[in-house]
Design a protein around this motif. Structure first.
Motif, mmCIF file in Angstrom:
data_model
loop_
_atom_site.group_PDB
_atom_site.id
_atom_site.type_symbol
_atom_site.label_atom_id
_atom_site.label_comp_id
_atom_site.label_asym_id
_atom_site.label_seq_id
_atom_site.Cartn_x
_atom_site.Cartn_y
_atom_site.Cartn_z
ATOM 1 N N GLN A 193 0.853 -1.091 0.071
ATOM 2 C CA GLN A 193 0.043 0.183 0.155
ATOM 3 C C GLN A 193 0.890 1.390 0.045
ATOM 4 O OE1 GLN A 193 -3.872 0.007 2.097
ATOM 5 N NE2 GLN A 193 -2.886 1.282 3.348
ATOM 6 N N ALA B 105 -0.235 3.344 -9.782
ATOM 7 C CA ALA B 105 0.743 3.565 -8.807
ATOM 8 C C ALA B 105 2.043 4.470 -9.478
ATOM 9 C CB ALA B 105 1.335 2.312 -8.303
ATOM 10 N N TYR C 127 -3.415 9.298 -9.312
ATOM 11 C CA TYR C 127 -4.804 9.367 -9.814
ATOM 12 C C TYR C 127 -5.585 10.624 -10.075
ATOM 13 C CZ TYR C 127 -9.585 7.559 -10.002
ATOM 14 O OH TYR C 127 -10.819 7.251 -10.515
ATOM 15 N N TRP D 296 -8.057 8.496 0.474
ATOM 16 C CA TRP D 296 -8.036 7.003 0.107
ATOM 17 C C TRP D 296 -8.255 6.274 1.286
ATOM 18 C CZ3 TRP D 296 -8.777 7.169 -4.854
ATOM 19 C CH2 TRP D 296 -8.155 8.351 -5.779
ATOM 20 N N ASN E 21 -7.500 1.886 -6.075
ATOM 21 C CA ASN E 21 -7.546 2.939 -5.540
ATOM 22 C C ASN E 21 -8.920 3.386 -5.006
ATOM 23 O OD1 ASN E 21 -5.170 5.476 -7.280
ATOM 24 N ND2 ASN E 21 -4.809 3.491 -6.374
ATOM 25 N N ASP F 164 -4.620 -1.426 -2.133
ATOM 26 C CA ASP F 164 -4.994 0.082 -2.358
ATOM 27 C C ASP F 164 -3.911 0.960 -2.042
ATOM 28 O OD1 ASP F 164 -6.937 2.010 -2.341
ATOM 29 O OD2 ASP F 164 -7.759 1.869 -0.299
ATOM 30 N N ARG F 165 -4.279 2.358 -1.957
ATOM 31 C CA ARG F 165 -3.177 3.311 -1.901
ATOM 32 C C ARG F 165 -3.623 4.159 -0.640
ATOM 33 N NH1 ARG F 165 -2.663 8.434 -5.248
ATOM 34 N NH2 ARG F 165 -2.016 9.139 -3.190
ATOM 35 N N ASP G 63 1.753 5.545 -1.468
ATOM 36 C CA ASP G 63 1.216 6.710 -1.544
ATOM 37 C C ASP G 63 1.953 7.403 -2.583
ATOM 38 O OD1 ASP G 63 0.371 9.167 -0.540
ATOM 39 O OD2 ASP G 63 1.419 9.520 1.273
ATOM 40 N N PRO H 246 -0.587 -0.885 -6.072
ATOM 41 C CA PRO H 246 -1.886 -0.009 -6.299
ATOM 42 C C PRO H 246 -2.108 0.275 -7.825
ATOM 43 C CG PRO H 246 -0.540 1.032 -4.494
ATOM 44 C CD PRO H 246 0.335 0.061 -5.118
ATOM 45 N N GLU H 247 -3.239 0.627 -8.018
ATOM 46 C CA GLU H 247 -3.777 1.313 -9.466
ATOM 47 C C GLU H 247 -2.822 2.566 -9.581
ATOM 48 O OE1 GLU H 247 -8.120 2.261 -9.084
ATOM 49 O OE2 GLU H 247 -8.157 2.643 -11.271
ATOM 50 N N GLU I 163 -5.011 13.072 -2.025
ATOM 51 C CA GLU I 163 -4.548 13.433 -3.223
ATOM 52 C C GLU I 163 -5.497 14.666 -3.952
ATOM 53 O OE1 GLU I 163 -2.265 11.313 -7.012
ATOM 54 O OE2 GLU I 163 -4.391 10.982 -6.743
ATOM 55 N N CYS J 147 -9.252 -2.273 -9.605
ATOM 56 C CA CYS J 147 -10.513 -1.673 -8.562
ATOM 57 C C CYS J 147 -12.200 -1.951 -9.042
ATOM 58 C CB CYS J 147 -10.243 -0.169 -9.079
ATOM 59 S SG CYS J 147 -10.795 0.708 -7.652
#
Lengths: 266, 266
Positions: A8, A44, A48, A212, A169, A202-203, A10, A41-42, A207, A144
């Protein structure tokens, strides 16, 4: 038995070198911890919360971008699934997940169910998620919101997937005290209804005002949580017996797939 | 807004008069509490743990058995859904749910996904669950294991169901401390993925060595628990805004049904 590590992270929006370093460090740490399968993560690589497609395009990678070779070089015998902002050879942007092995990128899946404003930025994929036979199991890859469509999760179960790996995410939604995030509840239900494992990475962080969930979770084939990352940056690790997923019988007369009434659903 | 009451009972195997009295008292109490829709357990008329079909046959009711008229007379403007052991006019046994209104039985649904040893006793239904337009909402009726097939729950959502009403008998399975029963997790996921309410009425007690979960739950259209019965005999009551289920959009660009990729599922 496969050891799964979900990292996970950031990511920082648009900071490709910084995100590359974060991903590299996470892969190295997970491989050192014995992870056979590493999930990231998505998006990443990019973050996002793009304002528009132009901003996403600046942060996009092609399938042959050199970062992938550098990440693959960290893997040894392990496999990684990484969400990235893809610039296709057709010039379009996709919200994609790459499957990385030591020899290179072995598969790219383009998210087929785009969430919310992603529809203004990305083109949706036109291929179903792959089910890849690997040395660490039969792995399906989704991104996701794909996880929220039982049509899709059932389909990979029928195709023999032992585990779904999903970069995600998850935007933070309110939930009652003591409850898992809704997306985790769906991951648990998906696992138990199909007797397969689900690893969603997940993240963390906030943001451009979007908090998140930090809901990274590894769900075992009975639908129970084997590991969570908890809040903030961190890794969830669990050993999952994937061989168990081959037997869909809960009792002598209950078979989760054979009990479907395909004659009725139309 | 509809008030839902789920009456978690403790039927006694084969005791038709005793079970009739239990059901009558539960309906009366729920109607007195203002319930617009009353849900009772699966096989509430008969109990569940039949040794064989012969034993079930003795405890079966026909659709025109006089008990139904007596229950209907208790309803006023309310609607009840009751699980019963049905002897069909074809001589076969079904695990069925009757929809009761003051004028009589308006619908009978025969469970299409039989669980475990039910397959040795009952014939499975050949009709999909009905979605009934009633004064208290568009109501879909399922029985227990039916809820575990997303093919079915999605289908009634697409058909306009605002709420799924499900008589159930959930055999107790082990689960980690602090977790909801797996069947409740699936009910929550079903609600949030389709934005509809789910009311599942379980039973209490132990029958021939089989402990029941006592997992009666009313789930709101966001997938959160609005009411539970808790352990033992008792009633869960919740007021649910069914009109909200008509709008499947979570955000400007997210629509739970329109976002399906029907072009891909095959």
């Amino acid at each position: 038995m496969a050891r799964i590590g979900c990292c996970q992270l950031d990511p920082v929006l648009g900071d490709l070198p910084g995100n590359e370093a974060r991903i590299s460090a996470a892969i190295s740490d997970a491989v050192s911890a014995g992870a056979d399968v590493v999930v990231l993560p998505e998006l990443a690589t990019s973050g996002y919360m793009f304002a528009d497609a132009a901003e996403a395009r600046v942060a996009a990678l092609a399938e042959d971008s050199p970062q992938f070779a550098r990440w693959c070089a960290l893997l040894g015998d392990s496999i990684a699934v990484l969400g990235f902002c893809e610039l296709g050879t057709d010039g379009r942007l996709y919200n994609s997940a790459a499957v990385l092995q030591s020899g290179g990128v072995t598969s790219v899946y383009r998210k087929t169910h785009l969430w919310d404003r992603e529809k203004l930025i990305f083109t949706s994929g036109e291929q179903l998620p792959p089910v890849l036979e690997t040395r660490h199991g039969a792995l399906a890859v989704m991104v996701c919101y794909d996880l929220e469509f039982a049509e899709l999760t059932r389909q990979v179960a029928v195709a023999g997937a032992e585990m779904i790996l999903a970069p995600v995410n998850w935007p933070q939604f309110p939930r009652p005290a003591g409850e898992h995030p809704g997306e985790v509840i769906t991951a648990m239900s998906t696992a138990r209804l199909n007797r397969l494992a689900v690893a969603a990475c997940d993240r963390a962080g906030v943001e451009r005002g979007q908090a998140w969930t930090g809901g990274t979770v590894i769900v075992d084939p009975d639908g129970w949580i084997a590991a969570e990352a908890g809040p903030g940056v961190g890794t969830a690790v669990a050993d999952i017996d994937l061989a168990r997923t081959h037997d869909k019988k809960l009792t002598e007369h209950v078979d989760l797939l054979a009990d479907r009434r395909l004659d009725l659903y139309g």
